[in-house]
Design a protein around this motif. Structure first.
Motif, PDB file in Angstrom:
ATOM      1  N   SER A   5       0.847  -1.191   0.000  1.00 28.01           N
ATOM      2  CA  SER A   5       0.000   0.000   0.000  1.00 28.01           C
ATOM      3  C   SER A   5       0.884   1.243   0.000  1.00 28.01           C
ATOM      4  O   SER A   5       1.780   1.383   0.841  1.00 28.01           O
ATOM      5  N   THR A  53      -3.933   7.452   0.125  1.00 29.02           N
ATOM      6  CA  THR A  53      -3.801   7.156  -1.308  1.00 29.02           C
ATOM      7  C   THR A  53      -2.962   8.204  -2.039  1.00 29.02           C
ATOM      8  O   THR A  53      -1.850   7.921  -2.453  1.00 29.02           O
ATOM      9  N   ASP A  54      -3.516   9.406  -2.209  1.00 34.93           N
ATOM     10  CA  ASP A  54      -2.812  10.436  -2.970  1.00 34.93           C
ATOM     11  C   ASP A  54      -2.890  11.767  -2.250  1.00 34.93           C
ATOM     12  O   ASP A  54      -3.922  12.112  -1.657  1.00 34.93           O
TER      13      ASP A  54
END
Length: 344
Positions: A5, A53-54
């Motif tokens: 991840s 995530t981003d």
């Protein structure tokens, strides 16, 4: 096997008014403004994003892009963020204002002051032109924004200039921070390494330049010679004759001054300003040039005239035969270099 991840950290840079915030918001990612480029500040900004995530970090124009990229890598040290997703460097997006770029690249005014004092670089001396060329050369994506406020010819010229300075970048045109084409690319496995190989001057010196000239006169001239420069004649060239061969908008490379024969110098110009500094390269390193390796980018460059004028700055045969002991006695008008090396 469970896939790793990652928290992907994207960077966006641009001068005030270029539209970097609009580009960041249009991406749909959480965007955070950076107040400094050191690892601690970057790490705190990433942590505050509260996402796995981003994230998008807005880089201040006073910061050198490579410094921010290195700080992102440092912030990804698992020892500093136990129990969190691994960090990877995503895209570096540079946003250019098509309506003001050609005026700005010719300017010697200073870039905006950093929000906090820059500990690593001392006194703030980055110019607008220097900020622009670094934003281009270190970008994976270049967004040419505000195309509705510039002529089609100026936008096309800017696209070609970007391709000269960074042939590997993905170029996107936009209005009001929005484009019909998505600027986002899949993250590379080692984005920092890729960015370090992207600048056009490195590719030109390695014989890998993809664009030597454009239809409107933008182009590149590479200058090489094994002899060192006579510092007095080089200073005269820079003050009196550098414009005789066309408009030089950017030059970058490695060079040697006869009065400093054991030091490989860094040649770095952006717009009307030029900076000479010592490099950390050893005089006899395999990758060190014997003399000059410089890439010149500009408009309507006359390669023959530029080469002849630079040749006239080199040591002549009589001076060259004199050797380093005689060379050190030559007048040298350039500022002394602060050297931390024992062999210099």
């Amino acid at each position: 096997m469970t896939p790793t991840s990652f928290l992907t950290v994207n960077l966006v840079s641009g001068l005030p008014g270029a539209g970097k915030t609009s580009i960041a918001r249009a991406s749909g990612r959480r965007n955070i403004g950076l107040q400094a480029s050191d690892p601690e500040t970057v790490g705190l900004a990433i942590a505050s994003a509260n996402t796995s995530t981003d994230v998008m970090l807005e880089v201040h124009p006073s910061a050198a892009p490579v410094d921010v990229a290195i700080s992102v890598i440092a912030a990804g040290d698992p020892a500093l963020r136990p129990g969190t997703a691994a960090i990877r460097l995503g895209n570096f997006v540079s946003v250019l204002d098509a309506s003001s770029f050609w005026r700005d690249i010719r300017s010697d005014r200073l870039a905006p002051e950093p929000p906090v004092p820059c500990v690593t670089h001392g006194e703030h001396d980055r110019t607008v032109a220097d900020a622009l060329v670094q934003q281009i050369e270190w970008a994976s994506v270049v967004v040419i924004n505000k195309t509705d406020l510039a002529s089609a010819a100026d936008c096309a010229d800017l696209r070609d200039f970007v391709r000269l300075l960074n042939p590997s970048s993905h170029v996107v045109f936009a209005r009001h921070g929005r484009s019909a084409v998505s600027p986002w690319l899949p993250p590379r496995e080692d984005m920092l390494h890729w960015l370090q190989q992207s600048p056009g001057w490195i590719r030109q010196l390695n014989g890998e330049g993809l664009l030597a000239s454009s239809r409107t006169g933008l182009g590149c001239v590479v200058y090489r010679d094994p002899r060192p420069f006579h510092p007095g004649r080089l200073a005269d060239f820079l003050s009196d004759r550098s414009a005789q061969s066309g408009e030089i908008l950017r030059s970058r490379g490695l060079f040697r001054l006869a009065t400093r024969p054991h030091v490989v110098g860094s040649w770095n110009s952006a717009g009307p300003t030029i900076e000479f500094e010592p490099t950390g390269m050893g005089s006899h390193d395999p990758d060190s040039p014997w003399g000059q390796e410089i890439a010149f980018f500009g408009r309507n460059l006359d390669a023959a005239t530029l080469t002849a004028n630079l040749d006239a700055c080199l040591l002549d045969d009589r001076e060259f035969i004199g050797g380093p002991l005689e060379w050190r006695s030559l007048a040298d008008p350039f500022p002394a270099w602060d050297l931390d090396r024992d062999d210099a």
